[in-house]
Design a protein around this motif. Structure first.
Motif, PDB file in Angstrom:
ATOM      1  N   SER A 155      -1.714 120.476  34.089  1.00 34.73           N
ATOM      2  CA  SER A 155      -0.757 120.090  35.123  1.00 34.73           C
ATOM      3  C   SER A 155      -1.228 120.574  36.489  1.00 34.73           C
ATOM      4  O   SER A 155      -1.811 121.660  36.614  1.00 34.73           O
ATOM      5  CB  SER A 155       0.628 120.692  34.829  1.00 34.73           C
ATOM      6  N   PHE A 156      -0.941 119.749  37.504  1.00 36.51           N
ATOM      7  CA  PHE A 156      -1.279 120.079  38.889  1.00 36.51           C
ATOM      8  C   PHE A 156       0.006 120.004  39.718  1.00 36.51           C
ATOM      9  O   PHE A 156       0.812 119.085  39.528  1.00 36.51           O
ATOM     10  CB  PHE A 156      -2.299 119.095  39.447  1.00 36.51           C
ATOM     11  N   GLY A 157       0.167 120.932  40.655  1.00 40.50           N
ATOM     12  CA  GLY A 157       1.359 120.891  41.487  1.00 40.50           C
ATOM     13  C   GLY A 157       1.213 121.687  42.766  1.00 40.50           C
ATOM     14  O   GLY A 157       0.457 122.659  42.844  1.00 40.50           O
ATOM     15  N   PHE A 188      -8.317 111.720  28.958  1.00 34.81           N
ATOM     16  CA  PHE A 188      -7.373 112.535  29.708  1.00 34.81           C
ATOM     17  C   PHE A 188      -5.992 112.329  29.090  1.00 34.81           C
ATOM     18  O   PHE A 188      -5.438 111.228  29.152  1.00 34.81           O
ATOM     19  CB  PHE A 188      -7.371 112.129  31.185  1.00 34.81           C
ATOM     20  N   ASP A 189      -5.458 113.377  28.504  1.00 34.66           N
ATOM     21  CA  ASP A 189      -4.223 113.269  27.736  1.00 34.66           C
ATOM     22  C   ASP A 189      -3.187 114.247  28.293  1.00 34.66           C
ATOM     23  O   ASP A 189      -3.484 115.429  28.487  1.00 34.66           O
ATOM     24  CB  ASP A 189      -4.512 113.588  26.265  1.00 34.66           C
ATOM     25  N   ARG A 190      -1.982 113.730  28.578  1.00 33.71           N
ATOM     26  CA  ARG A 190      -0.872 114.558  29.063  1.00 33.71           C
ATOM     27  C   ARG A 190      -1.230 115.300  30.351  1.00 33.71           C
ATOM     28  O   ARG A 190      -1.106 116.516  30.453  1.00 33.71           O
ATOM     29  CB  ARG A 190      -0.412 115.540  27.987  1.00 33.71           C
ATOM     30  N   ILE A 191      -1.683 114.533  31.341  1.00 28.48           N
ATOM     31  CA  ILE A 191      -1.987 115.087  32.660  1.00 28.48           C
ATOM     32  C   ILE A 191      -0.781 114.855  33.572  1.00 28.48           C
ATOM     33  O   ILE A 191      -0.289 113.731  33.683  1.00 28.48           O
ATOM     34  CB  ILE A 191      -3.242 114.431  33.260  1.00 28.48           C
ATOM     35  N   ASN A 229      -0.468 109.097  28.616  1.00 26.76           N
ATOM     36  CA  ASN A 229       0.686 109.903  29.024  1.00 26.76           C
ATOM     37  C   ASN A 229       0.435 110.624  30.354  1.00 26.76           C
ATOM     38  O   ASN A 229       0.606 111.835  30.468  1.00 26.76           O
ATOM     39  CB  ASN A 229       1.060 110.922  27.936  1.00 26.76           C
ATOM     40  N   LEU A 230       0.026 109.838  31.361  1.00 24.45           N
ATOM     41  CA  LEU A 230      -0.148 110.365  32.712  1.00 24.45           C
ATOM     42  C   LEU A 230       1.174 110.304  33.462  1.00 24.45           C
ATOM     43  O   LEU A 230       1.834 109.266  33.489  1.00 24.45           O
ATOM     44  CB  LEU A 230      -1.205 109.546  33.463  1.00 24.45           C
TER      45      LEU A 230
END
Length: 402
Positions: A155-157, A188-191, A229-230
């Motif tokens: 995760s990015f925030g 890329f999964d669940r980013i 799941n992006l």
């Protein structure tokens, strides 16, 4: 540093690792030192095990296919320290070894040596989230010249720069091999990308929150990237997909089960429609981009969910954008705007609810074909511009037998 027996819950990760390096227990919380040791003596499958939180003041360079694993989205967090604004992680030389695809004596190579296979870096189960958005330009990860990457549950925030940049900028391509800096054949999964990038209602600055690109230069374009799941939500910058080579297109990107949500409207903001950008931009030599299963919310009048554009760095233009199972809510602008591009296909529900057009085709775009299928919720009638003679609109009505 020798491998060691890891305690639970790390034991599962350690069981298959050639070397297991605990950042906190063995390196005093120095992630860069643990990564460097993993690359130097980690063998075929070194694991760098992360603790709860790290304040980073210098980019961690990765040059070998290590596996960097944390304790989950809330269990492991990276943040920038002091005035540092660069990416937390960066790669430039993780191209897969040619034994997979090359020949010897006019035939495919028939043997495999895992010690020389540079593809396959892993990033798993952590977040890069800053404390606030007061320092401009803070980036998350910048990954160039990578094959066989797996990124999962990251995760990015609260990053004012680009959260995740895949592929090289023009200024950096000479430091990569090949010189297009491309990224390919990766998952890329669940980013999650939340509240990243930077912009203003005037469109300046324009710092994308997520970039997939390949530079003009030797080697292939970025391709065969699969996002599952992006969530691209509440960002202050757009998503940019940019191919800049005349010969090798950026191509075959699959986004499956995606949430695209603009920075939400709020009556107390000024202006209330704050998100100033097109949500997703396809630029230059980009082809075969598929979004299958999309919930899209928000979007300001005059913008688009997807925009297809040319680039000053290549004569190529976007080709074959496919949007399937799209559900549209609270979108004041267009769904797709074509400035340059050859074809667009769209199907989904509530397409007719867009405030602008489902497809807005600008004069001279080169659009030759389009397809729109509203799956039975409301009529797409009148929701097009500049499409005469290039395709068709379809609406699934209900037929009742007498």
């Amino acid at each position: 540093m020798a491998a060691r027996q890891a305690p639970q819950p790390q034991a599962a990760a350690a069981a298959s690792a050639s070397t297991f390096l605990d950042v906190d227990a063995q390196f005093g919380g120095n992630v860069a030192a643990a990564v460097a040791e993993a690359e130097r003596s980690g063998g075929r499958s070194p694991v760098v095990w992360l603790g709860p939180e790290y304040a980073i003041s210098k980019t961690i360079e990765i040059t070998r296919p290590v596996s960097i694993r944390g304790g989950g989205k809330a269990g492991t967090r990276f943040r920038h320290a002091g005035s540092f604004t660069g990416p937390i992680f960066r790669t430039s030389q993780l191209k897969r070894n040619g034994q997979w695809e090359s020949t010897a004596r006019s035939a495919p190579i028939t043997t495999f040596d895992p010690d020389v296979d540079d593809g396959g870096v892993e990033f798993r189960d952590f977040s890069i989230v800053d404390d606030d958005r007061s320092t401009p330009g803070r980036m998350g990860m910048y990954l160039m010249s990578v094959d066989d990457m797996w990124m999962s549950n990251v995760s990015f925030g609260y990053l004012t720069g680009t959260a995740l940049k895949l592929g090289a900028d023009e200024a950096d391509k000479r430091a990569t091999s090949p010189r297009s800096g491309r990224v390919r054949e990766s998952n890329f999964d669940r980013i999650n990308v939340y509240r990243c990038g930077s912009g203003s209602p005037t469109g300046s600055p324009d710092v994308p929150a997520l970039i997939v690109q390949s530079a003009a230069g030797e080697g292939d374009g970025s391709n065969q990237l699969f996002f599952t799941n992006l969530r691209f939500v509440y960002n202050e910058g757009r998503m940019l997909i940019s191919g800049r080579d005349d010969a090798n297109s950026l191509r075959r990107l699959m986004f499956r089960d995606t949430q695209l949500h603009a920075l939400a409207d709020n009556a107390s903001w000024s202006p209330t429609k704050f998100f100033p950008f097109d949500m997703v931009t396809l630029e230059g030599g980009v082809r075969e981009v598929f979004f299958d299963g999309v919930f899209i919310n928000g979007g300001k009048a005059g913008t688009a969910g997807w925009a297809m554009k040319g680039s000053s760095l290549t004569s190529q233009t976007p080709k074959r954008l496919v949007l399937r199972n799209v559900n549209v809510v609270n979108t004041a602008g267009d769904l797709v705007r074509v400035e340059k591009g050859d074809s667009v296909a769209v199907d989904g529900t509530s397409l007719g609810s867009v405030g602008g057009k489902i497809i807005r085709n600008q004069a001279g775009s080169g659009l030759a074909r389009y397809y729109v299928h509203e799956l039975g919720i409301n009529s797409p009638s009148g929701k097009s511009s500049g499409l005469t003679g290039k395709g068709g609109f379809f609406h699934s009505g209900l037929q009742v037998d007498a």
